[in-house]
Design an enzyme around this catalytic site. Structure first.
Site, PDB file in Angstrom:
ATOM      1  N   GLY A   1       0.831  -1.198   0.000  1.00 20.76           N
ATOM      2  CA  GLY A   1       0.000   0.000   0.000  1.00 20.76           C
ATOM      3  C   GLY A   1       0.862   1.244   0.000  1.00 20.76           C
TER       4      GLY A   1
ATOM      5  CD  GLN B   1       3.484   5.769   2.548  1.00 24.71           C
ATOM      6  OE1 GLN B   1       2.513   5.220   2.044  1.00 24.71           O
ATOM      7  NE2 GLN B   1       4.419   5.101   3.191  1.00 24.71           N
TER       8      GLN B   1
ATOM      9  CB  CYS C   1       4.932   2.265   7.374  1.00 28.63           C
ATOM     10  SG  CYS C   1       4.518   3.768   6.486  1.00 28.63           S
ATOM     11  CG  LEU C   2       6.604   0.914   1.397  1.00 29.01           C
ATOM     12  CD1 LEU C   2       6.060   1.200  -0.001  1.00 29.01           C
ATOM     13  CD2 LEU C   2       7.715  -0.128   1.343  1.00 29.01           C
TER      14      LEU C   2
ATOM     15  CG  HIS D   1      -0.944   1.484   7.157  1.00 23.78           C
ATOM     16  ND1 HIS D   1      -0.014   0.916   8.016  1.00 23.78           N
ATOM     17  CD2 HIS D   1      -0.236   2.333   6.376  1.00 23.78           C
ATOM     18  CE1 HIS D   1       1.178   1.426   7.755  1.00 23.78           C
ATOM     19  NE2 HIS D   1       1.080   2.282   6.764  1.00 23.78           N
ATOM     20  CD  GLU D   2      -1.173   2.589   2.645  1.00 21.91           C
ATOM     21  OE1 GLU D   2      -0.661   3.724   2.588  1.00 21.91           O
ATOM     22  OE2 GLU D   2      -0.514   1.575   2.955  1.00 21.91           O
TER      23      GLU D   2
ATOM     24  CG  HIS E   1       0.250   6.990   5.267  1.00 23.34           C
ATOM     25  ND1 HIS E   1       1.382   7.464   5.880  1.00 23.34           N
ATOM     26  CD2 HIS E   1       0.445   5.651   5.111  1.00 23.34           C
ATOM     27  CE1 HIS E   1       2.222   6.457   6.085  1.00 23.34           C
ATOM     28  NE2 HIS E   1       1.692   5.346   5.637  1.00 23.34           N
TER      29      HIS E   1
HETATM   30 NI    NI Z   1       2.455   3.393   5.637  1.00 24.07          NI
END
Ligand code: NI
Length: 173
Positions: A46, A51, A94-95, A136-137, A140
């Protein structure tokens, strides 16, 4: 194919509240394409536009396994319209917080309204990994990271570690 740089903790832009997409433009389509390229390259399941430093309410997701065909999902202006009382727990990563994983408890089932790439209003109901990933996204988009769901002790510990790493990078170590 064009990938973009993923910003990482403690980059302050991760705290921004992203703005809604007013309409589908060529820029939005390009953004979504680049997000998929960046997400698959990482690899991750995701990605939120912030990000890659774009504070816009766009999310890409693909929870298919390695041996399955890709299942790219794009969500424009997603919002949770219903969440179950039942909770479930997943180990999240998380990236933007590489190589850090912790269990997070979230509603097990959610309904999400969003617009597709033709700006048509749609709704899905999901559970399992997809429900966790979408929540989660969407977090963000509101400047919330999964570590914000952890204890202050854990959050402070990982944040300090990433501040230290960022300092090292700046000093060229
Ligand atoms: Ni994340």
């Amino acid at each position: 194919m064009s990938t973009r740089e993923i910003i990482i903790l403690p980059d302050h832009r991760l705290k921004l509240v992203s703005a809604p997409v007013p309409e589908i433009s060529r820029d939005v389509r390009k953004l979504v394409e680049d997000m998929f390229d960046t997400m698959y390259e990482a690899p991750g399941i995701g990605l939120a536009a912030i990000q890659i430093a774009v504070p816009t309410r766009v999310v890409t997701v693909d929870i298919s396994r390695e041996n399955e065909p890709r299942n790219p999902l794009a969500f424009i202006n997603p919002r949770i319209t219903w969440a179950s009382e039942e909770m479930s727990c997943y180990q999240e990563g998380c990236l933007s917080i590489p190589e850090y994983y912790e269990e997070v408890e979230r509603p097990a089932r959610v309904r999400v309204s969003y617009r597709d790439l033709d700006f048509v209003e749609r709704e899905i109901e999901c559970d399992g990994l997809l429900a966790t990933c979408i929540q989660h996204e969407i977090d963000h988009l509101n400047g919330v990271l999964f570590i914000d769901h952890l204890s202050k002790l854990k959050r402070d510990r990982v944040t300090k570690k990433f501040i230290k790493q960022a300092r090292h990078r700046e000093q060229g170590h």
